[in-house]
Design a protein around this motif. Structure first.
Motif, short mmCIF file in Angstrom:
data_model
loop_
_atom_site.label_atom_id
_atom_site.label_comp_id
_atom_site.label_asym_id
_atom_site.label_seq_id
_atom_site.Cartn_x
_atom_site.Cartn_y
_atom_site.Cartn_z
N ALA A 160 56.61 59.34 -62.16
CA ALA A 160 56.91 60.84 -61.85
C ALA A 160 58.16 61.26 -61.81
O ALA A 160 58.69 62.16 -62.20
N ARG A 161 59.00 60.20 -60.93
CA ARG A 161 60.52 60.67 -60.58
C ARG A 161 61.28 60.50 -62.08
O ARG A 161 62.15 61.11 -62.26
N PHE A 162 60.80 59.24 -62.89
CA PHE A 162 61.44 59.21 -64.00
C PHE A 162 61.32 60.36 -65.07
O PHE A 162 62.26 61.02 -65.73
N ASP A 163 59.81 60.84 -64.85
CA ASP A 163 59.69 61.94 -65.87
C ASP A 163 60.39 63.17 -65.53
O ASP A 163 60.91 64.10 -66.20
N ALA A 164 60.47 63.46 -64.09
CA ALA A 164 61.08 64.42 -63.86
C ALA A 164 62.71 64.65 -64.05
O ALA A 164 63.33 65.48 -64.66
#
Length: 199
Positions: A160-164
């Motif tokens: 999720a951090r990567f996608d953000a």
């Protein structure tokens, strides 16, 4: 109290495997697969008792390991006790390192001042940027609320951090996207207090 233990286990570490540049190269682009592999590696390192979850037991094990390393570094002759001479030697070495850092900052001039000002807000809080935000990224990873982070929960939060950070959704985080994400985190944490204006 259990929530605080989980926070101190490593709040900011979920972001580390995701946004850290491959091989430490700040100009490298990170793929989603690389971020997933880094998250798996980080989880394995943090899961001290290898029970498949991150909880207070892992924090206690990590603390004990750090204490043992610290003691070993002070016990120069490995006799199981720390003498006054060993303690004094440690103090002298720390003072020498502080003096060396001070000289380097002085040589760096303004750049050193800015960095020191930035770090001032985090004194005494290793990895503090993720802990101040209450139940920020770390507690959000505990999706089922069982006070432990499973490997699946860790991976989900890391991706999720990567996608953000992946602003254009191409499955890669570029150095520019990484920098933009860091800027957003700094803004969320709040800017350092400005110097008072002269009247």
């Amino acid at each position: 109290m259990k929530k605080i233990s989980l926070l101190t286990l490593g709040a900011a570490l979920i972001a580390v495997p995701v946004l850290a540049a491959p091989g430490g190269d700040r100009n490298a682009t990170l793929t989603r697969a690389e971020a997933q592999a880094k998250a798996a590696d980080m989880f394995a390192k943090m899961d001290a008792n290898k029970d498949g979850k991150l909880d207070a037991a892992d924090r206690a094990a990590k603390h004990a390991e750090m204490q043992a390393k610290r003691f070993a570094s002070l016990d120069a002759n490995s006799d199981g006790s720390i003498s006054k001479a060993e303690w004094d030697q440690h103090g002298a070495e720390r003072a020498a390192k502080r003096a060396e850092r001070k000289e380097k900052r002085a040589a760096a001039g303004e750049a050193g001042e800015g960095k020191r000002d930035h770090m001032r807000g985090h004194r005494g809080k290793r990895g503090g940027h993720g802990m101040r935000g209450g139940h920020g990224g770390w507690m959000k990873a505990d999706a089922d609320g069982d006070k432990a982070i499973s490997q699946a929960e860790f991976q989900t939060a890391a991706l999720a951090r990567f996608d953000a950070a992946d602003a254009n959704k191409d499955g890669q985080v570029t150095p520019e996207e990484r920098q933009a994400q860091r800027g957003e985190w700094r803004a969320k944490r709040g800017a350092a207090p400005a110097a008072p204006a002269n009247p």
